[in-house]
Motif scaffolding. Structure first.
Motif, PDB file in Angstrom:
ATOM      1  N   PHE A   1     -10.499  -1.471  -2.377  1.00 23.04           N
ATOM      2  CA  PHE A   1      -9.305  -1.964  -3.049  1.00 23.04           C
ATOM      3  C   PHE A   1      -8.303  -2.506  -2.033  1.00 23.04           C
ATOM      4  O   PHE A   1      -7.704  -3.566  -2.250  1.00 23.04           O
ATOM      5  CB  PHE A   1      -8.664  -0.847  -3.879  1.00 23.04           C
ATOM      6  CG  PHE A   1      -7.408  -1.267  -4.567  1.00 23.04           C
ATOM      7  CD1 PHE A   1      -7.459  -1.960  -5.756  1.00 23.04           C
ATOM      8  CD2 PHE A   1      -6.166  -0.975  -4.017  1.00 23.04           C
ATOM      9  CE1 PHE A   1      -6.299  -2.369  -6.394  1.00 23.04           C
ATOM     10  CE2 PHE A   1      -5.005  -1.367  -4.639  1.00 23.04           C
ATOM     11  CZ  PHE A   1      -5.070  -2.063  -5.836  1.00 23.04           C
ATOM     12  N   ASN A   2      -8.114  -1.809  -0.915  1.00 28.88           N
ATOM     13  CA  ASN A   2      -7.182  -2.272   0.109  1.00 28.88           C
ATOM     14  C   ASN A   2      -7.639  -3.584   0.733  1.00 28.88           C
ATOM     15  O   ASN A   2      -6.819  -4.460   1.022  1.00 28.88           O
ATOM     16  CB  ASN A   2      -7.015  -1.208   1.192  1.00 28.88           C
ATOM     17  CG  ASN A   2      -6.210  -0.032   0.708  1.00 28.88           C
ATOM     18  OD1 ASN A   2      -5.444  -0.129  -0.241  1.00 28.88           O
ATOM     19  ND2 ASN A   2      -6.383   1.094   1.364  1.00 28.88           N
TER      20      ASN A   2
ATOM     21  N   TYR B   1      -3.215   5.159  -6.555  1.00 30.85           N
ATOM     22  CA  TYR B   1      -4.551   5.333  -5.978  1.00 30.85           C
ATOM     23  C   TYR B   1      -5.363   6.410  -6.688  1.00 30.85           C
ATOM     24  O   TYR B   1      -6.562   6.534  -6.462  1.00 30.85           O
ATOM     25  CB  TYR B   1      -4.451   5.643  -4.488  1.00 30.85           C
ATOM     26  CG  TYR B   1      -4.158   4.412  -3.659  1.00 30.85           C
ATOM     27  CD1 TYR B   1      -5.054   3.359  -3.606  1.00 30.85           C
ATOM     28  CD2 TYR B   1      -2.995   4.303  -2.919  1.00 30.85           C
ATOM     29  CE1 TYR B   1      -4.806   2.240  -2.854  1.00 30.85           C
ATOM     30  CE2 TYR B   1      -2.727   3.178  -2.166  1.00 30.85           C
ATOM     31  CZ  TYR B   1      -3.641   2.154  -2.133  1.00 30.85           C
ATOM     32  OH  TYR B   1      -3.394   1.033  -1.390  1.00 30.85           O
ATOM     33  N   ARG B   2      -4.745   7.186  -7.568  1.00 28.63           N
ATOM     34  CA  ARG B   2      -5.508   8.148  -8.357  1.00 28.63           C
ATOM     35  C   ARG B   2      -6.444   7.437  -9.325  1.00 28.63           C
ATOM     36  O   ARG B   2      -7.439   8.013  -9.755  1.00 28.63           O
ATOM     37  CB  ARG B   2      -4.567   9.053  -9.155  1.00 28.63           C
ATOM     38  CG  ARG B   2      -3.802  10.028  -8.288  1.00 28.63           C
ATOM     39  CD  ARG B   2      -2.916  10.901  -9.120  1.00 28.63           C
ATOM     40  NE  ARG B   2      -1.811  10.050  -9.621  1.00 28.63           N
ATOM     41  CZ  ARG B   2      -1.226  10.219 -10.791  1.00 28.63           C
ATOM     42  NH1 ARG B   2      -1.610  11.172 -11.591  1.00 28.63           N
ATOM     43  NH2 ARG B   2      -0.243   9.426 -11.143  1.00 28.63           N
TER      44      ARG B   2
ATOM     45  N   ALA C   1       0.885   4.015  -2.961  1.00 28.82           N
ATOM     46  CA  ALA C   1       0.607   5.424  -2.679  1.00 28.82           C
ATOM     47  C   ALA C   1       1.746   6.312  -3.164  1.00 28.82           C
ATOM     48  O   ALA C   1       1.507   7.400  -3.710  1.00 28.82           O
ATOM     49  CB  ALA C   1       0.382   5.628  -1.182  1.00 28.82           C
TER      50      ALA C   1
ATOM     51  N   ARG D   1       0.821  -1.213   0.000  1.00 25.15           N
ATOM     52  CA  ARG D   1       0.000   0.000   0.000  1.00 25.15           C
ATOM     53  C   ARG D   1       0.850   1.255   0.000  1.00 25.15           C
ATOM     54  O   ARG D   1       0.547   2.232  -0.705  1.00 25.15           O
ATOM     55  CB  ARG D   1      -0.930   0.007   1.214  1.00 25.15           C
ATOM     56  CG  ARG D   1      -2.100  -0.920   1.064  1.00 25.15           C
ATOM     57  CD  ARG D   1      -2.961  -0.981   2.305  1.00 25.15           C
ATOM     58  NE  ARG D   1      -3.131   0.318   2.928  1.00 25.15           N
ATOM     59  CZ  ARG D   1      -3.364   0.497   4.233  1.00 25.15           C
ATOM     60  NH1 ARG D   1      -3.436  -0.530   5.037  1.00 25.15           N
ATOM     61  NH2 ARG D   1      -3.519   1.697   4.721  1.00 25.15           N
TER      62      ARG D   1
ATOM     63  N   VAL E   1      -7.926   4.452  -8.666  1.00 27.03           N
ATOM     64  CA  VAL E   1      -8.780   3.517  -7.930  1.00 27.03           C
ATOM     65  C   VAL E   1     -10.052   4.246  -7.522  1.00 27.03           C
ATOM     66  O   VAL E   1     -10.012   5.350  -6.985  1.00 27.03           O
ATOM     67  CB  VAL E   1      -8.031   2.965  -6.693  1.00 27.03           C
ATOM     68  CG1 VAL E   1      -8.945   2.130  -5.830  1.00 27.03           C
ATOM     69  CG2 VAL E   1      -6.826   2.170  -7.125  1.00 27.03           C
ATOM     70  N   TRP E   2     -11.184   3.584  -7.763  1.00 22.23           N
ATOM     71  CA  TRP E   2     -12.462   4.219  -7.468  1.00 22.23           C
ATOM     72  C   TRP E   2     -12.745   4.241  -5.968  1.00 22.23           C
ATOM     73  O   TRP E   2     -13.138   5.261  -5.414  1.00 22.23           O
ATOM     74  CB  TRP E   2     -13.578   3.468  -8.196  1.00 22.23           C
ATOM     75  CG  TRP E   2     -14.944   3.901  -7.786  1.00 22.23           C
ATOM     76  CD1 TRP E   2     -15.525   5.111  -8.034  1.00 22.23           C
ATOM     77  CD2 TRP E   2     -15.892   3.148  -7.047  1.00 22.23           C
ATOM     78  NE1 TRP E   2     -16.772   5.151  -7.497  1.00 22.23           N
ATOM     79  CE2 TRP E   2     -17.032   3.954  -6.888  1.00 22.23           C
ATOM     80  CE3 TRP E   2     -15.896   1.873  -6.513  1.00 22.23           C
ATOM     81  CZ2 TRP E   2     -18.155   3.525  -6.215  1.00 22.23           C
ATOM     82  CZ3 TRP E   2     -17.017   1.448  -5.846  1.00 22.23           C
ATOM     83  CH2 TRP E   2     -18.137   2.271  -5.702  1.00 22.23           C
ATOM     84  N   HIS E   3     -12.566   3.117  -5.287  1.00 19.52           N
ATOM     85  CA  HIS E   3     -12.888   3.003  -3.864  1.00 19.52           C
ATOM     86  C   HIS E   3     -11.660   2.456  -3.153  1.00 19.52           C
ATOM     87  O   HIS E   3     -11.412   1.247  -3.150  1.00 19.52           O
ATOM     88  CB  HIS E   3     -14.089   2.068  -3.694  1.00 19.52           C
ATOM     89  CG  HIS E   3     -14.793   2.219  -2.389  1.00 19.52           C
ATOM     90  ND1 HIS E   3     -14.239   1.805  -1.206  1.00 19.52           N
ATOM     91  CD2 HIS E   3     -15.991   2.753  -2.075  1.00 19.52           C
ATOM     92  CE1 HIS E   3     -15.075   2.058  -0.225  1.00 19.52           C
ATOM     93  NE2 HIS E   3     -16.142   2.636  -0.731  1.00 19.52           N
ATOM     94  N   ARG E   4     -10.918   3.328  -2.525  1.00 11.95           N
ATOM     95  CA  ARG E   4      -9.620   2.960  -1.958  1.00 11.95           C
ATOM     96  C   ARG E   4      -9.732   1.901  -0.863  1.00 11.95           C
ATOM     97  O   ARG E   4      -8.941   0.957  -0.815  1.00 11.95           O
ATOM     98  CB  ARG E   4      -8.927   4.214  -1.419  1.00 11.95           C
ATOM     99  CG  ARG E   4      -7.550   3.963  -0.936  1.00 11.95           C
ATOM    100  CD  ARG E   4      -6.874   5.252  -0.540  1.00 11.95           C
ATOM    101  NE  ARG E   4      -5.521   4.974  -0.086  1.00 11.95           N
ATOM    102  CZ  ARG E   4      -4.593   5.877   0.001  1.00 11.95           C
ATOM    103  NH1 ARG E   4      -4.842   7.116  -0.334  1.00 11.95           N
ATOM    104  NH2 ARG E   4      -3.400   5.555   0.434  1.00 11.95           N
ATOM    105  N   SER E   5     -10.709   2.030   0.014  1.00 14.15           N
ATOM    106  CA  SER E   5     -10.850   1.069   1.108  1.00 14.15           C
ATOM    107  C   SER E   5     -11.209  -0.321   0.593  1.00 14.15           C
ATOM    108  O   SER E   5     -10.678  -1.327   1.090  1.00 14.15           O
ATOM    109  CB  SER E   5     -11.926   1.536   2.092  1.00 14.15           C
ATOM    110  OG  SER E   5     -11.557   2.768   2.656  1.00 14.15           O
TER     111      SER E   5
END
Length: 69
Positions: free
Chosen positions: A48-49, A39-40, A34, A30, A42-46
């Motif tokens: 995706f993580n 992450y620019r 970053a 991660r 990625v639609w939904h960061r959480s």
């Protein structure tokens, strides 16, 4: 993977140790993503993580099953 690890008299499930290792690897990935700016895109960061953690956890478990004991 039905084993337990003895830590100074406290029995810890092996899955907990595997999950902590996967969390450490996911944290490193991660931070790398970053820093690169991934992450620019990625639609939904959480979400995706979470998916990244599940994939890394599956990889660690698969590697653990292949290692000789």
């Amino acid at each position: 993977m039905n084993t337990e690890i003895d830590l100074y008299g406290v029995f810890v499930p092996a899955l907990l140790v595997v999950m902590l290792a996967a969390f450490a690897l996911t944290t490193c990935v991660r931070l790398l993503l970053a820093r690169v700016g991934f992450y620019r895109h990625v639609w939904h960061r959480s979400l995706f993580n979470l998916c990244l953690y599940v994939i890394v956890l599956g990889g660690v478990v698969a590697l653990g099953l292949r290692l000789p004991t």
